[in-house]
Design a protein around this motif. Structure first.
Motif, mmCIF file in Angstrom:
data_model
loop_
_atom_site.group_PDB
_atom_site.id
_atom_site.type_symbol
_atom_site.label_atom_id
_atom_site.label_comp_id
_atom_site.label_asym_id
_atom_site.label_seq_id
_atom_site.Cartn_x
_atom_site.Cartn_y
_atom_site.Cartn_z
ATOM 1 N N ALA A 228 0.844 -1.193 0.000
ATOM 2 C CA ALA A 228 0.000 0.000 0.000
ATOM 3 C C ALA A 228 0.878 1.242 0.000
ATOM 4 N N VAL A 229 0.311 2.341 -0.442
ATOM 5 C CA VAL A 229 1.043 3.607 -0.387
ATOM 6 C C VAL A 229 0.078 4.714 0.034
ATOM 7 N N ALA A 230 0.576 5.620 0.890
ATOM 8 C CA ALA A 230 -0.236 6.750 1.344
ATOM 9 C C ALA A 230 0.593 8.022 1.214
ATOM 10 N N VAL A 231 -0.083 9.128 0.905
ATOM 11 C CA VAL A 231 0.624 10.395 0.708
ATOM 12 C C VAL A 231 -0.012 11.500 1.556
ATOM 13 N N GLY A 232 0.752 12.586 1.763
ATOM 14 C CA GLY A 232 0.217 13.714 2.518
ATOM 15 C C GLY A 232 1.049 14.959 2.297
ATOM 16 N N SER A 233 0.523 16.086 2.749
ATOM 17 C CA SER A 233 1.268 17.338 2.612
ATOM 18 C C SER A 233 2.426 17.381 3.617
ATOM 19 N N THR A 234 2.363 16.501 4.620
ATOM 20 C CA THR A 234 3.488 16.301 5.542
ATOM 21 C C THR A 234 3.712 14.789 5.657
ATOM 22 N N LEU A 235 4.861 14.405 6.197
ATOM 23 C CA LEU A 235 5.125 12.967 6.357
ATOM 24 C C LEU A 235 4.243 12.391 7.463
ATOM 25 N N ASP A 236 4.006 13.189 8.517
ATOM 26 C CA ASP A 236 3.124 12.721 9.600
ATOM 27 C C ASP A 236 1.729 12.421 9.056
ATOM 28 N N GLN A 237 1.256 13.286 8.154
ATOM 29 C CA GLN A 237 -0.081 13.090 7.577
ATOM 30 C C GLN A 237 -0.110 11.817 6.716
ATOM 31 N N ALA A 238 0.918 11.627 5.900
ATOM 32 C CA ALA A 238 0.988 10.420 5.061
ATOM 33 C C ALA A 238 1.020 9.169 5.939
ATOM 34 N N HIS A 239 1.768 9.241 7.027
ATOM 35 C CA HIS A 239 1.887 8.118 7.967
ATOM 36 C C HIS A 239 0.520 7.800 8.595
ATOM 37 N N LEU A 240 -0.163 8.841 9.046
ATOM 38 C CA LEU A 240 -1.489 8.655 9.650
ATOM 39 C C LEU A 240 -2.444 8.011 8.643
ATOM 40 N N ARG A 241 -2.354 8.448 7.400
ATOM 41 C CA ARG A 241 -3.222 7.869 6.366
ATOM 42 C C ARG A 241 -2.881 6.402 6.115
ATOM 43 N N ALA A 242 -1.591 6.064 6.200
ATOM 44 C CA ALA A 242 -1.187 4.654 6.030
ATOM 45 C C ALA A 242 -1.785 3.803 7.156
ATOM 46 N N ILE A 243 -1.868 4.392 8.351
ATOM 47 C CA ILE A 243 -2.479 3.683 9.484
ATOM 48 C C ILE A 243 -3.980 3.483 9.225
ATOM 49 N N TYR A 244 -4.634 4.516 8.668
ATOM 50 C CA TYR A 244 -6.072 4.400 8.380
ATOM 51 C C TYR A 244 -6.348 3.409 7.256
ATOM 52 N N VAL A 245 -5.428 3.276 6.317
ATOM 53 C CA VAL A 245 -5.572 2.268 5.255
ATOM 54 C C VAL A 245 -5.598 0.875 5.898
ATOM 55 N N GLU A 246 -4.638 0.631 6.784
ATOM 56 C CA GLU A 246 -4.567 -0.673 7.446
ATOM 57 C C GLU A 246 -5.794 -0.904 8.329
ATOM 58 N N ASP A 247 -6.243 0.147 9.011
ATOM 59 C CA ASP A 247 -7.414 0.056 9.883
ATOM 60 C C ASP A 247 -8.663 -0.295 9.072
ATOM 61 N N ALA A 248 -8.864 0.404 7.939
ATOM 62 C CA ALA A 248 -10.037 0.139 7.089
ATOM 63 C C ALA A 248 -9.974 -1.290 6.546
ATOM 64 N N ALA A 249 -8.770 -1.721 6.139
ATOM 65 C CA ALA A 249 -8.610 -3.074 5.592
ATOM 66 C C ALA A 249 -8.905 -4.125 6.663
ATOM 67 N N LYS A 250 -8.467 -3.856 7.879
ATOM 68 C CA LYS A 250 -8.695 -4.796 8.980
ATOM 69 C C LYS A 250 -10.188 -4.914 9.284
ATOM 70 N N ILE A 251 -10.859 -3.767 9.354
ATOM 71 C CA ILE A 251 -12.297 -3.765 9.653
ATOM 72 C C ILE A 251 -13.079 -4.436 8.523
ATOM 73 N N TYR A 252 -12.687 -4.156 7.280
ATOM 74 C CA TYR A 252 -13.353 -4.775 6.123
ATOM 75 C C TYR A 252 -13.158 -6.291 6.167
ATOM 76 N N SER A 253 -11.956 -6.713 6.486
ATOM 77 C CA SER A 253 -11.644 -8.134 6.561
ATOM 78 C C SER A 253 -12.485 -8.818 7.647
ATOM 79 N N LEU A 254 -12.564 -8.175 8.817
ATOM 80 C CA LEU A 254 -13.346 -8.755 9.916
ATOM 81 C C LEU A 254 -14.822 -8.816 9.559
ATOM 82 N N ALA A 255 -15.314 -7.751 8.900
ATOM 83 C CA ALA A 255 -16.728 -7.722 8.502
ATOM 84 C C ALA A 255 -17.010 -8.835 7.498
ATOM 85 N N LEU A 256 -16.121 -9.015 6.511
ATOM 86 C CA LEU A 256 -16.305 -10.068 5.505
ATOM 87 C C LEU A 256 -16.264 -11.457 6.143
ATOM 88 N N SER A 257 -15.423 -11.592 7.176
ATOM 89 C CA SER A 257 -15.228 -12.913 7.790
ATOM 90 C C SER A 257 -16.485 -13.399 8.530
#
Ligand SMILES: [Zn+2]
Length: 215
Positions: A162-191
């Motif tokens: 996965a790749v995430a971007v932002g106007s700052t590195l902290d923002q890109a990092h936070l978005r990368a965390i939200y990508v993983e969070d959304a994927a985890k929740i989607y995976s649990l919901a599908l399961s």
């Protein structure tokens, strides 16, 4: 304006934090931060153990040519992807590439993460698409990812991560965390075997308007 040293500090700090958050394993994953003038990029070194990584191991390269400006290693093998994204999106200064397990499992399934959580609009800009497979480190991978990120702040890379971007590195990092969070929740919901519902279209449209996002 950040000095080169401050840029390298931000790259190191975000990298070590992302590693401890298990957004990537081994020596995979890479992070970068562009300077304000759009000339130089601080980026993680290629294949270097995170346990030993210090400030002097962070590389500085030229945005246009990729030439090493500062540092004793080779820059991340994905430097072309980082710089191509930055050239295509002048608003982007921070890029975080992960192999976070839940997000990467959907990249392996070649399955986008649909708009299931309201945070996805604010942080990602909508659903999380999957870009086509290209060889790691290739120019084509950079071009594909940059095109996929035109209206999004994150995407999955088919059979890769996965790749995430932002106007700052902290923002890109936070978005990368939200990508993983959304994927985890989607995976649990599908399961559960139940039907996954998307955010109602009308509400999504109203939120997009409120956030000033394109349709
Ligand atoms: Zn990778």
């Amino acid at each position: 304006m950040l000095t080169l040293r401050e840029m390298k500090e931000l790259v190191l700090e975000n990298t070590l934090r992302a590693y401890s958050q298990e957004l990537f394993a081994g020596t995979s994953g890479n992070l970068s931060l562009r300077d304000e003038e759009g000339k130089l990029v601080a980026i993680t070194p290629s294949s270097f153990p995170y346990e030993k990584m210090g400030l002097d191991d962070i590389m500085v390269i030229d945005l246009e040519t990729g030439a090493v400006v500062e540092g004793k290693h080779r820059p991340s093998s994905e430097w072309r992807m980082h710089t191509t994204i930055m050239k295509g999106r002048p608003d982007v200064r921070g890029v975080v590439h992960t192999h976070s397990p839940y997000a990467t499992s959907f990249a392996v399934l070649c399955r986008p993460i649909p708009l299931i959580l309201i945070e996805m609009l604010g942080y990602i800009g909508g659903d999380i698409p999957v870009c086509e497979f290209e060889l790691p480190g290739s120019e084509a991978l950079g071009t594909d990812v940059a095109a996929t990120l035109k209206n999004r702040n994150a995407c999955l890379m088919r059979n890769h991560g996965a790749v995430a971007v932002g106007s700052t590195l902290d923002q890109a990092h936070l978005r990368a965390i939200y990508v993983e969070d959304a994927a985890k929740i989607y995976s649990l919901a599908l399961s559960t075997g139940g039907k996954v519902e998307l955010i109602p279209q009308e509400a999504a449209e109203a939120m997009k308007k409120r956030l000033g996002l394109p349709d």
